[in-house]
Design an enzyme around this catalytic site. Structure first.
Site, PDB file in Angstrom:
ATOM      1  N   TYR A   1       0.851  -1.205   0.000  1.00 14.83           N
ATOM      2  CA  TYR A   1       0.000   0.000   0.000  1.00 14.83           C
ATOM      3  C   TYR A   1       0.885   1.254   0.000  1.00 14.83           C
ATOM      4  O   TYR A   1       0.544   2.283  -0.582  1.00 14.83           O
ATOM      5  CB  TYR A   1      -0.964  -0.023   1.195  1.00 14.83           C
ATOM      6  CG  TYR A   1      -2.186   0.840   0.984  1.00 14.83           C
ATOM      7  CD1 TYR A   1      -3.082   0.579  -0.049  1.00 14.83           C
ATOM      8  CD2 TYR A   1      -2.445   1.927   1.811  1.00 14.83           C
ATOM      9  CE1 TYR A   1      -4.203   1.374  -0.251  1.00 14.83           C
ATOM     10  CE2 TYR A   1      -3.561   2.732   1.615  1.00 14.83           C
ATOM     11  CZ  TYR A   1      -4.435   2.445   0.586  1.00 14.83           C
ATOM     12  OH  TYR A   1      -5.537   3.240   0.387  1.00 14.83           O
TER      13      TYR A   1
ATOM     14  N   LYS B   1      -3.169   8.671   2.364  1.00 14.29           N
ATOM     15  CA  LYS B   1      -4.423   8.565   3.119  1.00 14.29           C
ATOM     16  C   LYS B   1      -4.280   9.217   4.496  1.00 14.29           C
ATOM     17  O   LYS B   1      -5.248   9.773   5.025  1.00 14.29           O
ATOM     18  CB  LYS B   1      -4.866   7.107   3.250  1.00 14.29           C
ATOM     19  CG  LYS B   1      -5.291   6.456   1.936  1.00 14.29           C
ATOM     20  CD  LYS B   1      -6.410   7.191   1.231  1.00 14.29           C
ATOM     21  CE  LYS B   1      -7.013   6.381   0.086  1.00 14.29           C
ATOM     22  NZ  LYS B   1      -7.893   7.207  -0.770  1.00 14.29           N
TER      23      LYS B   1
HETATM   24  N1  LIG Z   1     -11.327  -0.334  -3.380  1.00 17.52           N
HETATM   25  C1  LIG Z   1     -10.927  -0.361  -2.126  1.00 17.52           C
HETATM   26  O1  LIG Z   1     -10.577  -1.399  -1.582  1.00 17.52           O
HETATM   27  C2  LIG Z   1     -10.882   0.916  -1.334  1.00 17.52           C
HETATM   28  C3  LIG Z   1     -10.862   0.847   0.073  1.00 17.52           C
HETATM   29  C4  LIG Z   1     -10.820   2.028   0.794  1.00 17.52           C
HETATM   30  C5  LIG Z   1     -10.774   3.245   0.130  1.00 17.52           C
HETATM   31  N2  LIG Z   1     -10.797   3.281  -1.242  1.00 17.52           N
HETATM   32  C6  LIG Z   1     -10.759   4.581  -1.891  1.00 17.52           C
HETATM   33  O2  LIG Z   1     -11.946   4.799  -2.613  1.00 17.52           O
HETATM   34  C7  LIG Z   1     -11.699   5.781  -3.618  1.00 17.52           C
HETATM   35  C8  LIG Z   1     -12.281   5.291  -4.929  1.00 17.52           C
HETATM   36  O3  LIG Z   1     -11.530   4.189  -5.415  1.00 17.52           O
HETATM   37  P1  LIG Z   1     -12.197   2.873  -6.032  1.00 17.52           P
HETATM   38  O4  LIG Z   1     -11.702   1.735  -5.246  1.00 17.52           O
HETATM   39  O5  LIG Z   1     -13.647   3.074  -6.213  1.00 17.52           O
HETATM   40  O6  LIG Z   1     -11.452   2.747  -7.443  1.00 17.52           O
HETATM   41  P2  LIG Z   1     -11.724   3.430  -8.871  1.00 17.52           P
HETATM   42  O7  LIG Z   1     -10.519   3.104  -9.677  1.00 17.52           O
HETATM   43  O8  LIG Z   1     -13.026   3.023  -9.400  1.00 17.52           O
HETATM   44  O9  LIG Z   1     -11.771   4.982  -8.526  1.00 17.52           O
HETATM   45  C9  LIG Z   1     -10.634   5.809  -8.467  1.00 17.52           C
HETATM   46  C10 LIG Z   1     -10.987   7.044  -9.261  1.00 17.52           C
HETATM   47  O10 LIG Z   1      -9.938   8.018  -9.179  1.00 17.52           O
HETATM   48  C11 LIG Z   1      -9.986   8.707 -10.400  1.00 17.52           C
HETATM   49  N3  LIG Z   1      -8.773   9.488 -10.609  1.00 17.52           N
HETATM   50  C12 LIG Z   1      -7.469   9.092 -10.544  1.00 17.52           C
HETATM   51  N4  LIG Z   1      -6.659  10.116 -10.896  1.00 17.52           N
HETATM   52  C13 LIG Z   1      -7.473  11.172 -11.170  1.00 17.52           C
HETATM   53  C14 LIG Z   1      -7.249  12.512 -11.607  1.00 17.52           C
HETATM   54  N5  LIG Z   1      -6.025  12.979 -11.843  1.00 17.52           N
HETATM   55  N6  LIG Z   1      -8.325  13.335 -11.786  1.00 17.52           N
HETATM   56  C15 LIG Z   1      -9.593  12.885 -11.576  1.00 17.52           C
HETATM   57  N7  LIG Z   1      -9.862  11.626 -11.174  1.00 17.52           N
HETATM   58  C16 LIG Z   1      -8.815  10.788 -10.988  1.00 17.52           C
HETATM   59  C17 LIG Z   1     -10.161   7.618 -11.449  1.00 17.52           C
HETATM   60  O11 LIG Z   1     -10.637   8.148 -12.671  1.00 17.52           O
HETATM   61  C18 LIG Z   1     -11.200   6.755 -10.756  1.00 17.52           C
HETATM   62  O12 LIG Z   1     -12.504   7.173 -11.128  1.00 17.52           O
HETATM   63  C19 LIG Z   1     -10.180   5.995  -3.646  1.00 17.52           C
HETATM   64  O13 LIG Z   1      -9.868   7.136  -2.877  1.00 17.52           O
HETATM   65  C20 LIG Z   1      -9.669   4.751  -2.940  1.00 17.52           C
HETATM   66  O14 LIG Z   1      -8.413   4.943  -2.348  1.00 17.52           O
HETATM   67  C21 LIG Z   1     -10.861   2.142  -1.985  1.00 17.52           C
END
Ligand SMILES: NC(=O)c1ccc[n+]([C@@H]2O[C@H](COP(=O)([O-])OP(=O)(O)OC[C@H]3O[C@@H](n4cnc5c(N)ncnc54)[C@H](O)[C@@H]3O)[C@@H](O)[C@H]2O)c1
Length: 257
Positions: A157, A164
């Site tokens: 990570y 984060k």
């Molecule tokens: N999936 C998990 O296990 C998990 C757990 C906890 C937190 N999160 C957090 O949830 C959030 C969403 O992630 P997700 O898991 O739905 O994945 P995801 O890949 O669907 O979403 C990530 C998004 O970030 C966007 N992004 C990246 N760079 C960008 C930029 N320069 N400008 C605009 N948008 C940009 C991407 O287009 C994408 O839509 C993130 O912050 C991630 O860290 C995810």
């Protein structure tokens, strides 16, 4: 549910149907909100337009959070169409593959700056741009998505854990700044969910299995469950909650041995 009836919201972070931001968009729409959704670059535009077909009368705009001009144009567009904004969901994170696979000590200066810019600073930039629109509504609610890797070490990570930690600290500082204007700022710390972003973390499947084995609920969570918690924080039921990181992880965060 109609907790968000008559409200307008902006959802940033939809890439595809697995995106947590998309689950939140669906739940917020079902709760009565009218939404603006964004796509990051032309590559994702078609996906987002297709998904947004399920929403009622959405506003669809581009936004790369690394580009201040795109952020300004986004909020101009929202102001013109909605005349204000009640809530903002920030579901954006990015780190280069090198930073998510090499030993943490090998993190590069550029990779560190990029991950922190896209994954943490962008919350500040979007909140600042949303501020005048929310003030016009007499307040608002801002929500971001984080992970327990901010506090504990999870293999690979790496710099995302540092990003984060910065994001969660930003939630507290923004909440202190914006609270007097009636704007609440919170995060949901979600358990691991298989999404595009998660696919970038090597060994992600073993993290999922660990949660199934060890979390008090003995299972992982899904994006719809995160979305239900999001609607609570975005709407009137969460009206006294700010500066909070709400754990939606089946209780995993409480476990030791
Ligand atoms: N999936 C998990 O296990 C998990 C757990 C906890 C937190 N999160 C957090 O949830 C959030 C969403 O992630 P997700 O898991 O739905 O994945 P995801 O890949 O669907 O979403 C990530 C998004 O970030 C966007 N992004 C990246 N760079 C960008 C930029 N320069 N400008 C605009 N948008 C940009 C991407 O287009 C994408 O839509 C993130 O912050 C991630 O860290 C995810």
């Amino acid at each position: 549910m109609s907790d968000l009836a008559g409200k307008t919201g902006l959802i940033v972070g939809i890439a595809n149907k697995r995106s947590i931001a998309w689950a939140i968009a669906r739940a917020a729409s079902a709760a009565g909100a009218r939404l603006a959704v964004t796509y990051q670059g032309e590559r994702l535009e078609e996906n987002v337009r297709e998904l947004a077909g399920d929403l009622s009368n959405p506003l669809i705009l581009p936004c790369d959070v690394a580009d201040d001009r795109q952020i300004a144009a986004l909020f101009e567009g929202i102001d013109k169409e909605f005349g204000g904004l009640d809530f903002l969901v920030h579901g954006v994170a990015f780190a280069r593959p090198h930073e998510l696979s090499a030993p943490f000590v090998e993190t590069s200066r550029e990779g560190f700056a990029l991950a922190l810019d896209i994954s943490a600073f962008s919350l500040i930039a979007l909140s600042r741009a949303a501020l005048p629109l929310m003030e016009r509504r007499g307040g608002g609610s801002i929500l971001t998505l984080t992970y327990l890797g901010s506090e504990r070490v999870f293999q690979n990570y790496n710099v995302m854990g540092v990003a984060k930690a910065a994001l969660e600290a930003s939630v507290r500082y923004l909440a202190a700044d914006l609270g007097p204007k009636g704007i609440r700022v919170n995060a949901i710390s979600a358990g691991p969910i298989k999404t595009l972003a998660a696919a970038g973390i090597s060994g992600f499947s073993s993290i999922l299995q660990h949660y199934r084995d060890r979390a008090p609920l003995r299972r992982t969570v899904d994006a719809a469950e995160v979305a239900d918690a999001a609607v609570f924080l975005l709407g009137p039921s969460g009206r006294a909650v700010t500066a909070e990181v709400l754990m939606v992880d089946g209780g995993y965060h409480a476990t030791g041995m």
